[in-house]
Design a protein around this motif. Structure first.
Motif, short mmCIF file in Angstrom:
data_model
loop_
_atom_site.label_atom_id
_atom_site.label_comp_id
_atom_site.label_asym_id
_atom_site.label_seq_id
_atom_site.Cartn_x
_atom_site.Cartn_y
_atom_site.Cartn_z
N ALA A 9 34.14 41.06 43.53
CA ALA A 9 35.56 40.90 43.83
C ALA A 9 35.78 40.82 45.34
O ALA A 9 35.17 41.54 46.11
N VAL B 16 40.31 39.22 38.41
CA VAL B 16 39.35 39.92 37.54
C VAL B 16 40.06 40.31 36.24
O VAL B 16 41.12 40.94 36.26
N ASP C 118 40.09 44.93 38.44
CA ASP C 118 39.63 45.60 39.66
C ASP C 118 40.80 46.22 40.43
O ASP C 118 40.71 46.40 41.64
N SER D 116 46.23 51.82 39.34
CA SER D 116 45.03 51.28 38.69
C SER D 116 45.42 50.75 37.33
O SER D 116 46.40 51.18 36.74
#
Ligand code: CA
Ligand code: CA
Ligand code: CA
Ligand code: CA
Ligand code: CA
Length: 340
Positions: free
Chosen positions: A22, A237, A262, A290
């Motif tokens: 990434a 991602v 990610d 997240s």
């Protein structure tokens, strides 16, 4: 045997060196966060922003708890009201000249997708239910709205879990709303996040494992899907999740997507849809995000903390509390990515 071993070594070498990495993403600190939702586990899902033009500090944020209902939060993140609902997933809103309409994908009935409509009472900071309306067979998942520029007609796009997208016309002229399915589009696999650019009438949809697609939002247009960005494991991602827009001028600005795999957010420059950078949310007094599902972004003055716009992102891990939504200044994103 020797040749085979050499081939195996080559393959092993390729496998280790070709795994995508990434692209780096600078941190942008959250400026505020909402009260946590009531439900433990994966529950907070998708936000929508209403900007109060006459008093930006009194702007509101709506957020779904996909297991319990839908919240209205203040610009400081305080929960102002809660409306119970069985299984609302994504939510979007449009300010129709003083009347604010919110629409949520409703999957209480997994065999028949529904849309739940609300009026946002902006003075009371409360959602007033207008009803649940069937859309088509399948499980409702994503949801976004479109106001057509030519006649101000309101349309909704309900993204079903299998990748079909049902477009509905929402007629609010009568005593109760009329919701009519006008056409369907199809992507190959599970899709959810979507957003419509009201300036251009372009619909953007995220196919979670594959990438981003663009459709002409007008019901008379072909249902052709144009690929615009790939899940490449570097800039984007899997899963590709929530989508939002930062419009500039007639066709410019940025498309933002949650790069859930990610914990980052990827920007594409419009109208050509070219990669423009990525960032994460964190590094401040408030915990970072997240595993983000839904995001929303609205440009404009939201007061001193958000002088150029507000970005809201669902946070998958707000331990020790339950999940919530983080608020980020768009100006801070612009500075971190040195956007023009
Ligand atoms: Ca989630
Ligand atoms: Ca939304
Ligand atoms: Ca998803
Ligand atoms: Ca967090
Ligand atoms: Ca927190």
């Amino acid at each position: 045997m020797r040749a085979l071993s050499f081939a195996a070594l080559l393959l092993a070498g390729c496998a280790t060196t070709s795994a995508p990495v990434a692209v780096e993403a600078p941190m942008v600190a959250a400026a505020a966060e909402t009260d946590p939702v009531d439900t433990a586990a994966d529950a907070a899902d998708d936000p929508a922003i209403w900007r109060n033009a006459s008093d930006p500090a009194k702007s509101l944020v709506i957020g779904t708890d996909k297991k319990a209902g839908i919240h209205v939060y203040s610009l400081t993140g305080k929960r102002l009201s809660f409306t119970p609902a069985a299984r609302l997933n994504n939510v979007d809103l449009r300010d129709l000249g003083g009347r604010v309409i919110a629409a949520a994908s409703d999957r209480a009935d997994v065999a028949t997708a529904h849309v739940s409509l609300f009026t946002l009472d902006t003075a009371a900071a409360k959602l007033v239910p207008l009803g649940r309306f069937p859309v088509g067979a399948g499980e409702a998942y994503g949801m976004c709205l479109w106001t057509r520029a030519s006649d101000k007609a309101l349309f909704g796009f309900v993204v079903l879990k299998d990748g079909r997208i049902d477009q509905v016309a929402i007629d609010l002229s009568g005593a109760s709303p009329k919701v009519t399915t006008v056409r369907s589009m199809k992507l190959g696999t599970q899709s959810e996040g979507c957003v419509v650019d009201d300036r251009t009438g372009q619909l953007y949809v995220a196919e979670e494992d594959v990438g981003l697609w663009r459709f002409d939002a007008d019901p008379s247009a072909p249902v052709t899907a144009t690929p615009i960005a790939k899940v490449d494991g570097k800039t984007l991602v899997a899963d590709a999740e929530g989508l939002a827009l930062a419009p500039s001028g007639r066709t410019g600005g940025y498309l933002v997507v949650s790069s859930q795999g990610d914990n980052a957010y990827t920007l594409y420059r419009l109208p050509g849809v070219t990669y423009a950078g990525r960032f994460r949310i964190g590094g401040g007094a408030i915990d970072g995000t997240s595993d983000t599902d839904g995001i929303d972004l609205m440009l404009g003055d939201f007061g001193p903390a958000y002088p150029r716009g507000l970005l809201v992102a669902q946070d998958g891990d707000n331990a020790p509390a339950t999940q919530n939504f983080k608020y980020v200044s768009w100006d801070a994103v612009r500075k971190a990515l040195k956007l023009r």
